[in-house]
Design a protein around this motif. Structure first.
Motif, PDB file in Angstrom:
ATOM      1  N   GLY A 142      11.474  75.057  60.277  1.00  0.00           N
ATOM      2  CA  GLY A 142      11.849  73.682  60.584  1.00  0.00           C
ATOM      3  C   GLY A 142      10.672  72.771  60.873  1.00  0.00           C
ATOM      4  N   ARG A 143       9.497  73.355  61.098  1.00  0.00           N
ATOM      5  CA  ARG A 143       8.298  72.539  61.374  1.00  0.00           C
ATOM      6  C   ARG A 143       7.240  72.707  60.269  1.00  0.00           C
ATOM      7  N   PHE A 144       7.159  73.893  59.691  1.00  0.00           N
ATOM      8  CA  PHE A 144       6.174  74.180  58.653  1.00  0.00           C
ATOM      9  C   PHE A 144       6.870  74.252  57.302  1.00  0.00           C
ATOM     10  N   THR A 145       6.165  73.825  56.261  1.00  0.00           N
ATOM     11  CA  THR A 145       6.663  73.936  54.892  1.00  0.00           C
ATOM     12  C   THR A 145       5.586  74.549  54.014  1.00  0.00           C
ATOM     13  N   ILE A 146       5.918  75.645  53.359  1.00  0.00           N
ATOM     14  CA  ILE A 146       4.986  76.284  52.435  1.00  0.00           C
ATOM     15  C   ILE A 146       5.353  75.874  51.017  1.00  0.00           C
ATOM     16  N   SER A 147       4.341  75.640  50.194  1.00  0.00           N
ATOM     17  CA  SER A 147       4.567  75.291  48.798  1.00  0.00           C
ATOM     18  C   SER A 147       3.402  75.846  47.976  1.00  0.00           C
ATOM     19  N   ARG A 148       3.544  75.816  46.670  1.00  0.00           N
ATOM     20  CA  ARG A 148       2.475  76.315  45.817  1.00  0.00           C
ATOM     21  C   ARG A 148       2.471  75.590  44.481  1.00  0.00           C
ATOM     22  N   ASP A 149       1.313  75.587  43.879  1.00  0.00           N
ATOM     23  CA  ASP A 149       1.134  75.029  42.546  1.00  0.00           C
ATOM     24  C   ASP A 149       0.635  76.191  41.673  1.00  0.00           C
ATOM     25  N   ASN A 150       1.511  76.735  40.859  1.00  0.00           N
ATOM     26  CA  ASN A 150       1.138  77.912  40.070  1.00  0.00           C
ATOM     27  C   ASN A 150       0.044  77.600  39.050  1.00  0.00           C
ATOM     28  N   ALA A 151       0.041  76.379  38.533  1.00  0.00           N
ATOM     29  CA  ALA A 151      -0.980  76.005  37.551  1.00  0.00           C
ATOM     30  C   ALA A 151      -2.370  75.969  38.174  1.00  0.00           C
ATOM     31  N   LYS A 152      -2.432  75.670  39.464  1.00  0.00           N
ATOM     32  CA  LYS A 152      -3.714  75.576  40.168  1.00  0.00           C
ATOM     33  C   LYS A 152      -4.011  76.825  41.007  1.00  0.00           C
ATOM     34  N   ASN A 153      -3.112  77.812  40.990  1.00  0.00           N
ATOM     35  CA  ASN A 153      -3.281  79.025  41.811  1.00  0.00           C
ATOM     36  C   ASN A 153      -3.540  78.666  43.276  1.00  0.00           C
ATOM     37  N   THR A 154      -2.778  77.727  43.772  1.00  0.00           N
ATOM     38  CA  THR A 154      -3.008  77.196  45.120  1.00  0.00           C
ATOM     39  C   THR A 154      -1.726  77.242  45.938  1.00  0.00           C
ATOM     40  N   VAL A 155      -1.881  77.576  47.207  1.00  0.00           N
ATOM     41  CA  VAL A 155      -0.770  77.564  48.147  1.00  0.00           C
ATOM     42  C   VAL A 155      -1.110  76.596  49.273  1.00  0.00           C
ATOM     43  N   TYR A 156      -0.080  75.929  49.772  1.00  0.00           N
ATOM     44  CA  TYR A 156      -0.242  74.928  50.820  1.00  0.00           C
ATOM     45  C   TYR A 156       0.638  75.286  52.014  1.00  0.00           C
ATOM     46  N   LEU A 157       0.229  74.794  53.185  1.00  0.00           N
ATOM     47  CA  LEU A 157       1.069  74.909  54.367  1.00  0.00           C
ATOM     48  C   LEU A 157       1.036  73.572  55.091  1.00  0.00           C
ATOM     49  N   GLN A 158       2.130  72.845  55.014  1.00  0.00           N
ATOM     50  CA  GLN A 158       2.269  71.579  55.746  1.00  0.00           C
ATOM     51  C   GLN A 158       2.813  71.913  57.125  1.00  0.00           C
ATOM     52  N   MET A 159       2.061  71.562  58.145  1.00  0.00           N
ATOM     53  CA  MET A 159       2.438  71.892  59.514  1.00  0.00           C
ATOM     54  C   MET A 159       2.699  70.599  60.281  1.00  0.00           C
ATOM     55  N   ASN A 160       3.920  70.416  60.704  1.00  0.00           N
ATOM     56  CA  ASN A 160       4.327  69.234  61.456  1.00  0.00           C
ATOM     57  C   ASN A 160       4.752  69.637  62.859  1.00  0.00           C
ATOM     58  N   SER A 161       4.830  68.658  63.736  1.00  0.00           N
ATOM     59  CA  SER A 161       5.270  68.892  65.117  1.00  0.00           C
ATOM     60  C   SER A 161       4.506  70.061  65.740  1.00  0.00           C
ATOM     61  N   LEU A 162       3.212  70.050  65.581  1.00  0.00           N
ATOM     62  CA  LEU A 162       2.397  71.167  66.053  1.00  0.00           C
ATOM     63  C   LEU A 162       2.433  71.300  67.561  1.00  0.00           C
ATOM     64  N   LYS A 163       2.374  72.548  68.008  1.00  0.00           N
ATOM     65  CA  LYS A 163       2.408  72.870  69.436  1.00  0.00           C
ATOM     66  C   LYS A 163       1.126  73.626  69.802  1.00  0.00           C
ATOM     67  N   PRO A 164       0.743  73.607  71.069  1.00  0.00           N
ATOM     68  CA  PRO A 164      -0.430  74.403  71.473  1.00  0.00           C
ATOM     69  C   PRO A 164      -0.302  75.882  71.088  1.00  0.00           C
ATOM     70  N   ASP A 165       0.921  76.406  71.077  1.00  0.00           N
ATOM     71  CA  ASP A 165       1.126  77.808  70.690  1.00  0.00           C
ATOM     72  C   ASP A 165       0.815  78.081  69.221  1.00  0.00           C
ATOM     73  N   ASP A 166       0.667  77.031  68.424  1.00  0.00           N
ATOM     74  CA  ASP A 166       0.295  77.205  67.018  1.00  0.00           C
ATOM     75  C   ASP A 166      -1.205  77.391  66.847  1.00  0.00           C
ATOM     76  N   THR A 167      -1.954  77.244  67.926  1.00  0.00           N
ATOM     77  CA  THR A 167      -3.402  77.441  67.853  1.00  0.00           C
ATOM     78  C   THR A 167      -3.720  78.864  67.407  1.00  0.00           C
ATOM     79  N   ALA A 168      -4.474  78.976  66.320  1.00  0.00           N
ATOM     80  CA  ALA A 168      -4.771  80.292  65.744  1.00  0.00           C
ATOM     81  C   ALA A 168      -5.729  80.123  64.575  1.00  0.00           C
ATOM     82  N   VAL A 169      -6.262  81.238  64.116  1.00  0.00           N
ATOM     83  CA  VAL A 169      -6.945  81.258  62.823  1.00  0.00           C
ATOM     84  C   VAL A 169      -5.882  81.580  61.780  1.00  0.00           C
TER      85      VAL A 169
END
Length: 120
Positions: A64-91
């Motif tokens: 509900g806060r993060f959205t993963i998507s990909r572009d197969n032609a570009k061999n790329t994956v994305y992660l849109q992160m919204n409504s971030l919380k301190p608990d999301d702090t990470a590598v």
């Protein structure tokens, strides 16, 4: 095969960030791609994965806060992160299951990690 992740940084709670991860090298095709994360003092955990057919799977903590998507032609994956919380702090690490030969050989690859810091 190399995975190059980018897009991490420092953001205030409630803010947004977009991570990107591009795969390059001897790639026939890429099956599942995903993002994992490791917070200080905690175990490595799944954030989200996406199939080649764009079917997504999320950890309960980010649904509900993060959205993963990909572009197969570009061999790329994305992660849109919204409504971030301190608990999301990470590598955050990207992952890809890559077919590297026409005989069907598959290998798992990881990006170098990008730090996301969410301040309260």
């Amino acid at each position: 095969v190399q995975l190059q992740a980018s897009g991490g940084g420092l953001v205030q709670a409630g803010g947004s960030l977009r991570l990107s991860c591009a795969a390059s090298g001897s790639i026939v095709s890429i099956n599942d791609m995903g993002w994992y994360r490791q917070a200080p003092g905690k175990e490595h955990e799944l954030a989200a994965t996406i199939s080649r057919g764009h079917r997504a799977n999320y950890a309960h903590s980010v649904k509900g806060r993060f959205t993963i998507s990909r572009d197969n032609a570009k061999n790329t994956v994305y992660l849109q992160m919204n409504s971030l919380k301190p608990d999301d702090t990470a590598v955050y690490y990207c992952n890809a299951e890559v077919q590297i030969s026409y005989w069907g050989t598959r290998r798992d690859y990881w990006g170098q990690g990008t730090l996301v810091t969410v301040s309260s």
